[in-house]
Design an enzyme around this catalytic site. Structure first.
Site, PDB file in Angstrom:
ATOM      1  N   GLU A  98      81.413  65.589  40.621  1.00  0.00           N
ATOM      2  CA  GLU A  98      80.946  64.234  40.934  1.00  0.00           C
ATOM      3  C   GLU A  98      81.799  63.621  42.038  1.00  0.00           C
ATOM      4  O   GLU A  98      82.947  64.034  42.241  1.00  0.00           O
ATOM      5  CB  GLU A  98      81.076  63.352  39.677  1.00  0.00           C
ATOM      6  CG  GLU A  98      79.760  63.015  39.012  1.00  0.00           C
ATOM      7  CD  GLU A  98      78.939  61.945  39.731  1.00  0.00           C
ATOM      8  OE1 GLU A  98      78.915  61.903  40.977  1.00  0.00           O
ATOM      9  OE2 GLU A  98      78.298  61.151  39.029  1.00  0.00           O
ATOM     10  N   ASP A  99      81.251  62.632  42.703  1.00  0.00           N
ATOM     11  CA  ASP A  99      82.036  61.903  43.692  1.00  0.00           C
ATOM     12  C   ASP A  99      82.962  60.894  43.024  1.00  0.00           C
ATOM     13  O   ASP A  99      84.158  60.850  43.290  1.00  0.00           O
ATOM     14  CB  ASP A  99      81.111  61.205  44.712  1.00  0.00           C
ATOM     15  CG  ASP A  99      79.986  60.400  44.067  1.00  0.00           C
ATOM     16  OD1 ASP A  99      79.900  60.341  42.821  1.00  0.00           O
ATOM     17  OD2 ASP A  99      79.170  59.827  44.816  1.00  0.00           O
ATOM     18  N   ASP A 102      82.389  55.837  37.181  1.00  0.00           N
ATOM     19  CA  ASP A 102      82.450  54.397  37.026  1.00  0.00           C
ATOM     20  C   ASP A 102      82.275  54.086  35.525  1.00  0.00           C
ATOM     21  O   ASP A 102      83.243  54.146  34.774  1.00  0.00           O
ATOM     22  CB  ASP A 102      81.309  53.861  37.916  1.00  0.00           C
ATOM     23  CG  ASP A 102      81.202  52.367  37.971  1.00  0.00           C
ATOM     24  OD1 ASP A 102      81.823  51.768  38.859  1.00  0.00           O
ATOM     25  OD2 ASP A 102      80.479  51.810  37.152  1.00  0.00           O
ATOM     26  N   SER A 103      81.072  53.863  35.049  1.00  0.00           N
ATOM     27  CA  SER A 103      80.865  53.621  33.615  1.00  0.00           C
ATOM     28  C   SER A 103      81.102  54.898  32.802  1.00  0.00           C
ATOM     29  O   SER A 103      81.415  54.835  31.621  1.00  0.00           O
ATOM     30  CB  SER A 103      79.445  53.124  33.367  1.00  0.00           C
ATOM     31  OG  SER A 103      78.521  54.157  33.622  1.00  0.00           O
ATOM     32  N   GLY A 104      80.900  56.065  33.423  1.00  0.00           N
ATOM     33  CA  GLY A 104      81.024  57.342  32.717  1.00  0.00           C
ATOM     34  C   GLY A 104      79.694  57.844  32.164  1.00  0.00           C
ATOM     35  O   GLY A 104      79.605  58.954  31.649  1.00  0.00           O
ATOM     36  N   LEU A 107      78.213  61.296  33.810  1.00  0.00           N
ATOM     37  CA  LEU A 107      78.874  62.547  33.417  1.00  0.00           C
ATOM     38  C   LEU A 107      78.730  62.828  31.920  1.00  0.00           C
ATOM     39  O   LEU A 107      78.577  63.976  31.528  1.00  0.00           O
ATOM     40  CB  LEU A 107      80.350  62.525  33.813  1.00  0.00           C
ATOM     41  CG  LEU A 107      80.638  62.889  35.272  1.00  0.00           C
ATOM     42  CD1 LEU A 107      82.132  63.011  35.504  1.00  0.00           C
ATOM     43  CD2 LEU A 107      79.941  64.192  35.690  1.00  0.00           C
ATOM     44  N   LYS A 130      87.350  55.415  38.405  1.00  0.00           N
ATOM     45  CA  LYS A 130      87.688  53.995  38.223  1.00  0.00           C
ATOM     46  C   LYS A 130      87.764  53.724  36.722  1.00  0.00           C
ATOM     47  O   LYS A 130      86.786  53.262  36.123  1.00  0.00           O
ATOM     48  CB  LYS A 130      86.571  53.124  38.812  1.00  0.00           C
ATOM     49  CG  LYS A 130      86.498  53.116  40.317  1.00  0.00           C
ATOM     50  CD  LYS A 130      85.647  51.934  40.758  1.00  0.00           C
ATOM     51  CE  LYS A 130      84.506  52.372  41.603  1.00  0.00           C
ATOM     52  NZ  LYS A 130      83.635  51.285  42.057  1.00  0.00           N
ATOM     53  N   ASP A 158      78.098  56.021  49.129  1.00  0.00           N
ATOM     54  CA  ASP A 158      77.254  55.147  49.950  1.00  0.00           C
ATOM     55  C   ASP A 158      77.236  53.718  49.442  1.00  0.00           C
ATOM     56  O   ASP A 158      77.538  53.436  48.295  1.00  0.00           O
ATOM     57  CB  ASP A 158      75.812  55.662  49.946  1.00  0.00           C
ATOM     58  CG  ASP A 158      75.120  55.398  48.606  1.00  0.00           C
ATOM     59  OD1 ASP A 158      75.667  55.806  47.568  1.00  0.00           O
ATOM     60  OD2 ASP A 158      74.055  54.753  48.600  1.00  0.00           O
ATOM     61  N   ARG A 164      77.918  57.269  54.074  1.00  0.00           N
ATOM     62  CA  ARG A 164      78.381  58.506  53.438  1.00  0.00           C
ATOM     63  C   ARG A 164      79.186  59.359  54.405  1.00  0.00           C
ATOM     64  O   ARG A 164      80.006  60.181  53.996  1.00  0.00           O
ATOM     65  CB  ARG A 164      77.185  59.345  52.962  1.00  0.00           C
ATOM     66  CG  ARG A 164      76.383  58.723  51.829  1.00  0.00           C
ATOM     67  CD  ARG A 164      75.430  59.762  51.262  1.00  0.00           C
ATOM     68  NE  ARG A 164      74.354  59.173  50.466  1.00  0.00           N
ATOM     69  CZ  ARG A 164      74.459  58.856  49.178  1.00  0.00           C
ATOM     70  NH1 ARG A 164      75.589  59.050  48.538  1.00  0.00           N
ATOM     71  NH2 ARG A 164      73.433  58.341  48.533  1.00  0.00           N
TER      72      ARG A 164
HETATM   73  P1  IMP Z   1      78.526  56.061  36.332  1.00  0.00           P
HETATM   74  O1  IMP Z   1      77.396  56.742  35.643  1.00  0.00           O
HETATM   75  O2  IMP Z   1      78.520  54.583  36.063  1.00  0.00           O
HETATM   76  O3  IMP Z   1      79.879  56.680  36.058  1.00  0.00           O
HETATM   77  O4  IMP Z   1      78.184  56.097  37.853  1.00  0.00           O
HETATM   78  C1  IMP Z   1      78.681  56.983  38.762  1.00  0.00           C
HETATM   79  C2  IMP Z   1      77.874  56.883  40.022  1.00  0.00           C
HETATM   80  O5  IMP Z   1      77.814  55.524  40.488  1.00  0.00           O
HETATM   81  C3  IMP Z   1      78.531  57.663  41.129  1.00  0.00           C
HETATM   82  O6  IMP Z   1      78.066  58.982  41.171  1.00  0.00           O
HETATM   83  C4  IMP Z   1      78.116  56.883  42.365  1.00  0.00           C
HETATM   84  O7  IMP Z   1      76.856  57.339  42.806  1.00  0.00           O
HETATM   85  C5  IMP Z   1      77.971  55.466  41.886  1.00  0.00           C
HETATM   86  N1  IMP Z   1      79.212  54.683  42.197  1.00  0.00           N
HETATM   87  C6  IMP Z   1      80.097  54.196  41.322  1.00  0.00           C
HETATM   88  N2  IMP Z   1      81.077  53.517  41.935  1.00  0.00           N
HETATM   89  C7  IMP Z   1      80.811  53.600  43.262  1.00  0.00           C
HETATM   90  C8  IMP Z   1      81.483  53.114  44.452  1.00  0.00           C
HETATM   91  O8  IMP Z   1      82.536  52.455  44.419  1.00  0.00           O
HETATM   92  N3  IMP Z   1      80.879  53.402  45.639  1.00  0.00           N
HETATM   93  C9  IMP Z   1      79.727  54.112  45.722  1.00  0.00           C
HETATM   94  N4  IMP Z   1      79.076  54.599  44.655  1.00  0.00           N
HETATM   95  C10 IMP Z   1      79.607  54.337  43.427  1.00  0.00           C
HETATM   96 MG    MG Z   2      76.667  59.803  42.387  1.00  0.00          MG
END
Ligand code: IMP
Ligand code: MG
Length: 183
Positions: A98-99, A102-104, A107, A130, A158, A164
């Protein structure tokens, strides 16, 4: 520095070191085995290319694409597969790449889903994390760097489909967020 960038948070040089560190760890942990890297599109494409070249055990590459319902910079928690893997991962050692986490939710969902396909093992790897924004518990085996709770772009990440291609991880100015796609 591009005009819409407010600040470079992580430089290209730091990112290179991070990839080398992760690549070494993965190469040691999977010594004598083959790994299948699964990049989560689109954000992971840059990291995937760099990480793969820092791994010395045999590597296969595949991609999947997911979209989380929701808008702007918040996710709703529902993850939908928009492009599935090309190959069967049964009996493979899989690492999901993954890049940023954030919330998790993304993944956590992918680990559960891919876990049902009978892989030999499954691990998660992210370039950036994060932790302050985590909403669900998820163990991530390989974390490149923990960062503060700020929205970042570049190195695959992005904002509204843009930025990107920036080589560093950057914080963009508020005026860049309002910019339209006129170019
Ligand atoms: P999660 O499911 O909330 O962990 O989301 C992760 C996804 O949210 C990442 O793969 C990104 O596509 C997007 N994302 C979360 N934080 C950022 C950020 O700071 N910049 C750009 N994309 C983000
Ligand atoms: Mg992503």
């Amino acid at each position: 520095m591009a005009k819409y960038v407010k600040e470079i948070m992580i430089s290209r040089e730091e990112i290179d070191q991070m990839c080398r560190r992760l690549g070494e760890r993965i190469s040691q942990d999977y010594e004598g085995k083959e790994v299948t890297l699964i990049g989560v599109l689109k954000g992971a494409y840059t990291f995937m290319a760099d990480l793969a070249r820092c791994i010395t055990v045999p590597v296969r590459i595949d991609f999947m694409s997911v979209s989380s319902y929701g808008s702007g910079t918040r996710t709703s928690g529902i993850v939908r597969i928009t492009k599935d893997l090309d190959a069967d991962i049964s009996h493979k050692h899989v690492i999901v790449v993954e890049d940023i986490v954030d919330s998790g939710l993304t993944l956590k969902h992918l680990r559960q889903l891919l876990g049902t396909r009978n892989p030999a093992s499954i691990a998660l790897c992210t370039a950036f994390d994060k932790p302050a924004r985590r909403r669900v518990d998820v163990d991530i085996e390989y974390v490149g760097m923990q960062i503060s709770d700020e929205f970042v772009v570049g190195y695959g990440l992005d904002y509204d489909g843009k930025y990107r291609n920036l080589p560093d991880v950057c914080i963009i100015g508020d005026d860049s967020k309002e910019e339209t796609n006129e170019a």
